[in-house]
Each structure stands twice: as structure tokens, then as C-alpha cells.
Scaffold this active site. Structure first.
Site, PDB file in Angstrom:
ATOM      1  N   TYR A   6       0.905  -1.194  -0.031  1.00 29.46           N
ATOM      2  CA  TYR A   6       0.165   0.095  -0.168  1.00 29.46           C
ATOM      3  C   TYR A   6       1.003   1.281  -0.070  1.00 29.46           C
ATOM      4  CZ  TYR A   6      -3.689  -3.238   1.464  1.00 29.46           C
ATOM      5  OH  TYR A   6      -4.733  -4.333   1.426  1.00 29.46           O
ATOM      6  N   THR A   7       2.117   1.294   0.497  1.00 26.33           N
ATOM      7  CA  THR A   7       2.966   2.363   0.714  1.00 26.33           C
ATOM      8  C   THR A   7       3.765   2.777  -0.507  1.00 26.33           C
ATOM      9  OG1 THR A   7       4.466   1.164   2.076  1.00 26.33           O
ATOM     10  CG2 THR A   7       2.781   2.311   3.238  1.00 26.33           C
TER      11      THR A   7
END
Length: 887
Positions: free
Chosen positions: A123-124
Site C-alpha cells: 500500500y505504501t
């Protein structure tokens, strides 16, 4: 089960195998996992992550890339360990509360100060920060050595060029085998200034370096208490630095306060800190907190709010929080780093020396690399110049050659060219044959010659090379340097006590008849003229009134002596500070009184260990005792016995003496005896005492005080109806202990019995408290001086059913001296008769109006004539009584 082939079995002694395998493992952890290199301040995993970002071109001017992509590339090429360990290391480099100068620019959830973990790597996203480029700058110019990766298919840097001192700038922490490192972060501006000072003076001392580098500078800001721990860590490599949160006490209305924490110590988990505070409140280990909440946000930053109960001391609560929670903690410095591949404990100067040597090596190798490239280019340009000078012959030679190889050999032989020059001529485009291109080649060649001269000058002179290092460090300082975040508070904080956090100021402590106690700043009350109405000092409950008052410093000890002869102890600041109108808190909440025990005397003491001071006690039945002050240095919370006496007796007063005073004991029927203190033999803490004055029927002791042998002090007498006077101490002759004493005032229905007998110098203020809670502050010098037998003058006007309950002396302060004295004016009417005089008492305390009192001059004159006549008659009566006693 199939047996293993004999060739794969190696029999060894288990002891030897364990020893060797553990040593191999330990060395691997030490040199290739847990400890940073002194040159770039990075562990292998961090170095590999940054190099991987650089190889993937994830510079600050490019878009973010998925963290999973970065982790996968680093794991596959350089770091054959778990993906989570790589991701956690990258997350930490992106946290601005973990790194003073973050090396990774993260996008997404990268954790918080509450211990929240980062989002999953899918996600990052991330990329390098601008300052990270300075760690990698010139890495492709042969400035550092490259080594094979774990499988030999890739090359990775053994160290980064590190154009700023990252080891100290961002710090490091790690646990190896048998050793650990913990290096605090610092301010980049200060560090570079320190390196510059070291480069100019190699013999610089650590003390001199500390003029540039004040101390650690944590990303979470906060406070550092004192410099002793910093100095020890910088000198030895080991030390303990006290860190403290930044907290302020705010007013929140209604006399209530709150503690607001805006900065917390480095590496403290904010959520756990709040949980710890709540736990202490729940377990009753910290009292006075009514609410606790976390108001932290992106807009306000860190903000933890602690609401304090109205009757609690916010400063003491804050101090308890410092002692019992992570609001104050220590950073254990252990500066171990790899020096030449070996772990070593280093001090501040050694860390900077190794970094400076690394920078000199980087700049030298970069200069050598640039020199090689410049010479190679100049060599090519020389060949091109030859070709341009013989262009027709060059073209003819090439045309006559059958192959490229033949053409190259022909050019080399005919024009004395090298292989590289010949190849450059063959690769030259026809457009380079123009005149303009020839001029460009000549200009480039001349520039290269100058550049080569500069590079050779750098390599030839160590000082020139060092100056280049200084210039580049200065440029980085100017671009990335910032102000300190962490404030260093100087002072002795090794053994903090409560008073270290509380300003020393003069205070008033009042105790009511029903045992309610509080403190107020002494400046709450302003001096007034005698005869004034006074200032409302408290709103007492029904049938309650202020019974005692004492002035002292917030750092002084308060000794509480009870009617049962016990003593208790508090610090001045431990009594809650409340509003002027507040009734106070029950004294049993501050000290553990026994049943039916009432405080009879409060006195202030600065040094309980003093061997030169004594305490003199007086009981209602006229018993006195002298005891060394040091006997009372250790008082438990539940108190100790201060004096023993009969059941029908009780303690009236206690005074602090120097051992060479005269003792004055006064009674309610206006008798006073004066005798030398030396006639009292010092007794133990629990002793009973001896007779001090012989009392007549119905009389009892109401006052005890001391005076010097040749004192110019005066005896102040105040009666219950608000009258008082001053009489010189020398008007009272010395007598033997145990006598009946001599008259000190005339007792009438008008002035009432004596409630206070004390000594004054005339330079004090007097605070008079009534049973209704009214307090008036007078200048003692304004009170008339009369003979021993005089009744005195009115000091305070009392309402119905009011009487004076207690009197205390207050030292004049600068504020009172600047106050304008209120004047009583007398005017004469047109018919010549004197009008009534009006005394205006101006109470300057906020919220109070001007009070006006009418004083009848005729009444005062009559009072004066009565006092003169009564004084004469009393003296005659005393002489007769004295003659009878002598017979």
C-alpha cells in the site's frame, strides 16, 4: 530410513563446533548486521536500501514507487533476509519522529508516535529525500570500494560517500552479540561546524568541540536536563542523558489548571505514556488528576492534556509525572561503531576524526578519478587536433585502407597516435571538420588543461584538499542546516526534588478553626492603614474562621505542632494554592492527624539539620521546653512526639531560636515574663519541660516569642476586640524563670483579653485575621507606641459577633514599598468646628472596591485620655505588687 553417504558425515566434537559456530555467528551479527560504520553511520540493510533506491532512479524529482518493489529489489540483489526486516528498516528511515533527517520520503501510512505500525508494503510508496542524495553523491566516481553481493552476481558499496556526518546526525541503535550501540541524533549545523573546527585545529579538545556541538538534538524536540551527562558521553563514549517532555501549566477558568504536554522524549511511545499516567491515577499513586486526553493532530502537533483538580498543586503533579512516567526518561549513550571493520567504543572527537578522514579519502579518490577522466579526454582531443591539422592526409589514409583495422594501424604509424586516438578519429563525424568545430575542440582542450592543473594542485597539497572538503561541507550546511529542536536546560538535575520545579516565592499559609488549609502568594494582600475594613481572605463555612496564618517560602519546611504535642512536616509548596475566597482543603488530606488533634502552631524552617538552632515550646499551663532543631529533622508522615505534658495541658506555641535569646511568655490576662533562654537546659524531643510562668487563677498562656538581650524591638499586643499597641522590649525587665510576670496591657470590656503577644521591629507588616475570615494587612510602624499598661488603639473595626482570631507578621516586600500610602485627611468647616475624619482604605486587589470608614475624632481623643490615666494607675499597682513579692 536411508543412511547418509559416508562422504557427507563429518564427525566433530560438539564443544568445538558450538564454539566456532557461535563465534562465526557473533562476528556476522557484529560486522554485517547490528553495528553502523563510523564513516557513513549506516548498517548494511540501510546502506543496501539506499543504494537500491539510487539504482532504481527513485530520486526526489521522480514519482513515488511501491515499497514492495523496493523491498523485492533489495532482497533479491543485496539483502537475502526477510522482507519484513527490510521494510521495517525502510519505514524507520521515513519516520520524522525516528530520524532527525529522514532518508526516505514515504507516502502513505508509515506509523506514528503511538506505536502504530506502518501499512503493508503493497500500500505504501517511497523515494529518496533530498538530503539522501548527499549520502550517495559521487558514488559512481570511484570514491568508495565495491564488493560482491551474497551470490557474486552483483556489486554493492562497502560504504557510502556520506557527504554529511550521518552517524551523529541521525544516530544509530542496535544490539549485537555481547555488545550494543546507542548513538543519539544531533543537529546538522552544529555537527558540520564541529567538523570545520576540527579540520582547522586537529588538537582541538572535546570541551572546545562542545562550543560548536551543544548536545544531542532529538527529532521529537523536548528538553535535556544539564550538560554533565552529555559531557561524559562525549568524552568517554558512554553516558546517560536525562530527557524531559516540554509541558506547561495553563489556566482553564474557575481557578482550575491543566497540564499540556507538547513535546515528548525521543523514542517514547506516546500511547503507552498516556496509559501509564492513567494507571497511576487508577492506582491512587498520583492524586489530583481529573481528566486525561490526547488532542494530538496534524494541525496542533503533539498535545496531551491533563486536567488538574481545583485544590491540587499542578506543579507537584507534573513533578510526580516526571518521576513516575516516561514524561522524563534517560537516553543511555553507548557510541560503538565499526572502525576499519572492527567494533570500537569512540568518543565525539574520534567520531568526527574518522568522518573527516573518510571525506578526505572520498574527495581525494574523486579528484583522482576526475583527473584520469580529464587526462583521457585531453588525450583524445590531442588526437583530434592532429587530425584537423592533417585532415587531407587522414582522409587519404583512411580511403586507402581496406578495413577498419588497417586504417587504425596506418593512422597510428603515420601520425604517432595511440589506439584510443586513432579510434576517436575514425569515429569522428564529418561535421567536426568545420572551422567552428575546430574552435570548440581547441577551447575544450585548453579548459581541460586548466582543469587538470587544478586537480593536480589539489592532490599535491593536503591543505588545498582539506579546504575543498570544508567548502563542500559548508555548502551542505547552508542547504540543509536548521535550528535546534531540543532545548538544553542548565542546572543540577541529577537528584530532582519537588521544589526543583517550583519557583521560590513568599507565600501565606492559612489554617481555619475547622482545619481547612490553603496557601496564597503573599502579594495577594496590600498594606492598608489601621482602622480599615480589610480584604476578604476566605469564604468560611458556617461557624468556621481562620485560626492561624504563617508566611514562608515555597521551598521552606512547615512544621505543624498540635495541641497534643505532636509535630508534622510539609514543604510550603505541598499545601495547595487556592483562590483568596476558597475555604481550603481539609488538613487531614495533607497530614495524618489523630482523632481530636488540632494544630496549635505552624512555623517555617529552612534548614532542619541546623545544629545552631533550637525550638522553644510553651504550654497553656505555663510549661516551657527547649530542644535542638536537629531533633526534628526526620519527621514521618504520621508525625512524631514533640513534647510530653499532663492530660489537662496542651501546647500553645513554638518558636525557633538561636540559643542566645530572651524568652517572652504572655498570658490572656496581660501578664508577661521575660527570662534568658540560657536558663533553659536543652531537653530531648519527648521531654516534658519546666515551669516558665506562674499563672493566676483563670489565666492561661496565649503567646510565646523571643528577643535579643539588647534588643531595640518592641512587644506588640493585640486584643480580641481589635486593639493593639507597641511597647519597647526593654520596658520589660529580665526576671527568673517561673515568676508571675508583669502587666503588659490593661484589660477592659472595651479591648477584651489578649490574643497575641509577639515582638516586632517596626519594619514588618501585620496581618490580622478575624473569626469572619476578614484579613487586613497593616504597617506595624503605623501602630501607636504606648506604655506597658495602656489599652492600645483600634487596629481593625469589627462587626457584631466578630473578634480577632489570629495575628501574623509579614516582611515588607518591594511591592508594598511602592504602594502609595493611603492618607487620612482632616478638614475644618467654615464655623471652625472639626468635621469627622474619613479614612479611605484602598484595596488594590482585583475585584475589590474602595472601602471608606468614618472615624470619630472625639472618641479617639477620649480613648487617649483614658489610656494615660489607666497607664499611671497600673504602674502604681505594679510597684505595690512588686514590693509585696519581694517581702
Amino acid at each position: 530410513m536411508a543412511e547418509l553417504p559416508q562422504s557427507r558425515i563429518n564427525e566433530r566434537n560438539i564443544t568445538s563446533e558450538m564454539r566456532e559456530s557461535f563465534l562465526d555467528y557473533a562476528m556476522s551479527v557484529i560486522v554485517a548486521r547490528a553495528l553502523p560504520d563510523v564513516r557513513d553511520g549506516l548498517k548494511p540493510v540501510h546502506r543496501r536500501i539506499l543504494y537500491g533506491l539510487n539504482e532504481q532512479g527513485m530520486t526526489p524529482d521522480k514519482s513515488y514507487k511501491k515499497s514492495a518493489r523496493i523491498v523485492g529489489d533489495v532482497m533479491g540483489k543485496y539483502h537475502p533476509h526477510g522482507d519484513l526486516s527490510i521494510y521495517e528498516a525502510m519505514v524507520r528511515m521515513a519516520q520524522d519522529f525516528s530520524y532527525r533527517y529522514p532518508l526516505v520520503d514515504g507516502q502513505g501510512n508509515f506509523g506514528s508516535m503511538d506505536g502504530d505500525g506502518a501499512a503493508a508494503m503493497r500500500y505504501t510508496e517511497a523515494r529518496m529525500t533530498k538530503i539522501t542524495l548527499e549520502l550517495l553523491r559521487d558514488i559512481n566516481k570511484d570514491t568508495i570500494d565495491f564488493i560482491d553481493n551474497y551470490d557474486g552476481n552483483e556489486r554493492e558499496p562497502s560504504v557510502l560517500p556520506a557527504r554529511f556526518p550521518n552517524l551523529l546526525a541521525n544516530g544509530a541503535s542496535g544490539i549485537a552479540v555481547g555488545m550494543a550501540t546507542n548513538i543519539p541524533p544531533h543537529n546538522l549545523t552544529e555537527l558540520i561546524n564541529g567538523v570545520l573546527s576540527l579540520s582547522k585545529n586537529p588538537d582541538i579538545s572535546i570541551a572546545e568541540l562542545m562550543e560548536d556541538i551543544e548536545g544531542p538534538d532529538f527529532p521529537t524536540a523536548g528538553l535535556i536536563l544539564g550538560k554533565s551527562g552529555i559531557r561524559r558521553a562525549y568524552e568517554t563514549g558512554r553516558g546517560s542523558i536525562q530527557m524531559r517532555s516540554r509541558a506547561v501549566i495553563e489556566e482553564r477558568g474557575g481557578g482550575r489548571q491543566r497540564i499540556v504536554v507538547t513535546e515528548i522524549p525521543f523514542q517514547v511511545n506516546k500511547a503507552r505514556m498516556i496509559e501509564k499516567i492513567a494507571e497511576l491515577v487508577r492506582d491512587k499513586k498520583i492524586d489530583g488528576i481529573t481528566d486525561l486526553r490526547d488532542e494530538t493532530s496534524l494541525r496542533t502537533g503533539v498535545r496531551v492534556v491533563i486536567d488538574v483538580r481545583k485544590d491540587a498543586n499542578a506543579s507537584v503533579i507534573l513533578n510526580n509525572l516526571y518521576k513516575q512516567t516516561p514524561l522524563q526518561t534517560s537516553f543511555g549513550v553507548n557510541m560503538i561503531a565499526l572502525v576499519n571493520g572492527r567494533p570500537k567504543l569512540i568518543n565525539l572527537k574520534e567520531a568526527l576524526v574518522h568522518y573527516l578522514e573518510h571525506q578526505k579519502t572520498v574527495v581525494r579518490r574523486r579528484t583522482q578519478y576526475n583527473l584520469r577522466k580529464a587526462k583521457d579526454r585531453a588525450h583524445i582531443l590531442e588526437g583530434l587536433r592532429i587530425a584537423l591539422d592533417h585532415i587531407d592526409e587522414i582522409i587519404s589514409t583512411i580511403r586507402e585502407s581496406d578495413t577498419d583495422k588497417v586504417a587504425m594501424e596506418s593512422l597510428q604509424q603515420r601520425f604517432k597516435l595511440s589506439e584510443k586516438q586513432a579510434q576517436a578519429i575514425l569515429d569522428m563525424r564529418l561535421r567536426r571538420l568545420t572551422g567552428l568545430e575546430r574552435d570548440k575542440i581547441e577551447a575544450e582542450y585548453n579548459e581541460l588543461l586548466n582543469y587538470i592543473s587544478e586537480l593536480e594542485a589539489i592532490l599535491a597539497d593536503e591543505e588545498v584538499l582539506l579546504q575543498l572538503v570544508r567548502d563542500e561541507l559548508t555548502e551542505i550546511r547552508d542547504r540543509f542546516g536548521d535550528d535546534r529542536r531540543t532545548e538544553i536546560q542548565l542546572g543540577g538535575f541529577e537528584n530532582l526534588e519537588d521544589e526543583d520545579l517550583i519557583p521560590e516565592e513568599q507565600i501565606v499559609i492559612t489554617l481555619s478553626h475547622n482545619n481547612y488549609i490553603k496557601r496564597l502568594p503573599v502579594s495577594t494582600y496590600r498594606a492598608q492603614n489601621r482602622g480599615g475594613r480589610g480584604v476578604q481572605g476566605m469564604n468560611t463555612l458556617e461557624e468556621d474562621f481562620v485560626s492561624q496564618l504563617v508566611t514562608l517560602s515555597t521551598h521552606d519546611h512547615v512544621l505543624f505542632f498540635t495541641n497534643k504535642g505532636r509535630v508534622y512536616k510539609l514543604k510550603g509548596y505541598e499545601v495547595p494554592e487556592l483562590s483568596r475566597q476558597s475555604k481550603g482543603i481539609p488538613v487531614v488530606n495533607a497530614i495524618e492527624l489523630e482523632n481530636d488533634e488540632v494544630i496549635s502552631t505552624m512555623i517555617a524552617v529552612k534548614d532542619l539539620e541546623s545544629e545552631d538552632n533550637f525550638l522553644v515550646f510553651a504550654t497553656k499551663r505555663g510549661v516551657v521546653k527547649r530542644s535542638a532543631l536537629s531533633n526534628f529533622s526526620r519527621i514521618n508522615r504520621n508525625g512524631k512526639i514533640a513534647i510530653s505534658f499532663r492530660e489537662d495541658d496542651e501546647l500553645i506555641a513554638v518558636r525557633l531560636t538561636s540559643g542566645q535569646e530572651d524568652i517572652l511568655i504572655g498570658t490572656s490576662h496581660a501578664s508577661l515574663i521575660r527570662f534568658p533562654e540560657s536558663t533553659l537546659r536543652p531537653l530531648g524531643r519527648t521531654a516534658t519541660g519546666v515551669k516558665g510562668i506562674t499563672l493566676r487563677e483563670g489565666d492561661e498562656v496565649v503567646g510565646l516569642d523571643v528577643a535579643h538581650a539588647n534588643s531595640v524591638d518592641e512587644v506588640l499586643v493585640v486584643t480580641e476586640n481589635g486593639y493593639g499597641k507597641r511597647t519597647p522590649v526593654n520596658d520589660y525587665r529580665l526576671s527568673n524563670r517561673g515568676g508571675k510576670g508583669i502587666k503588659t496591657a490593661t484589660i477592659t470590656e472595651r479591648n477584651g483579653n489578649v490574643v497575641c503577644i509577639t515582638t516586632v521591629t517596626g519594619e514588618e507588616d501585620l496581618m490580622i485575621v478575624t473569626n469572619a475570615g476578614v484579613i487586613i494587612r497593616l504597617d506595624v510602624a503605623d501602630i501607636s507606641q504606648n506604655g506597658r499598661a495602656a489599652q492600645g488603639v483600634r487596629l481593625i473595626r469589627l462587626g457584631d459577633d466578630q473578634f480577632v482570631s489570629t495575628v501574623a507578621k509579614v516582611k515588607e516586600d518591594a511591592e508594598d514599598e511602592t504602594n502609595e500610602d493611603e492618607q487620612s485627611t482632616s478638614t475644618v468647616s467654615e464655623d471652625g468646628t472639626e468635621q469627622q475624619r474619613e479614612a479611605v482604605v484602598n484595596d488594590e486587589t482585583p475585584g475589590n472596591a474602595i472601602h471608606t470608614e468614618v472615624i470619630d475624632s472625639e472618641e479617639n481623643d477620649e480613648d487617649g485620655r483614658i489610656e494615660v490615666r489607666q497607664d499611671f494607675m497600673d504602674r502604681v499597682e505594679e510597684d505595690i505588687q512588686q514590693s509585696s513579692d519581694e517581702e
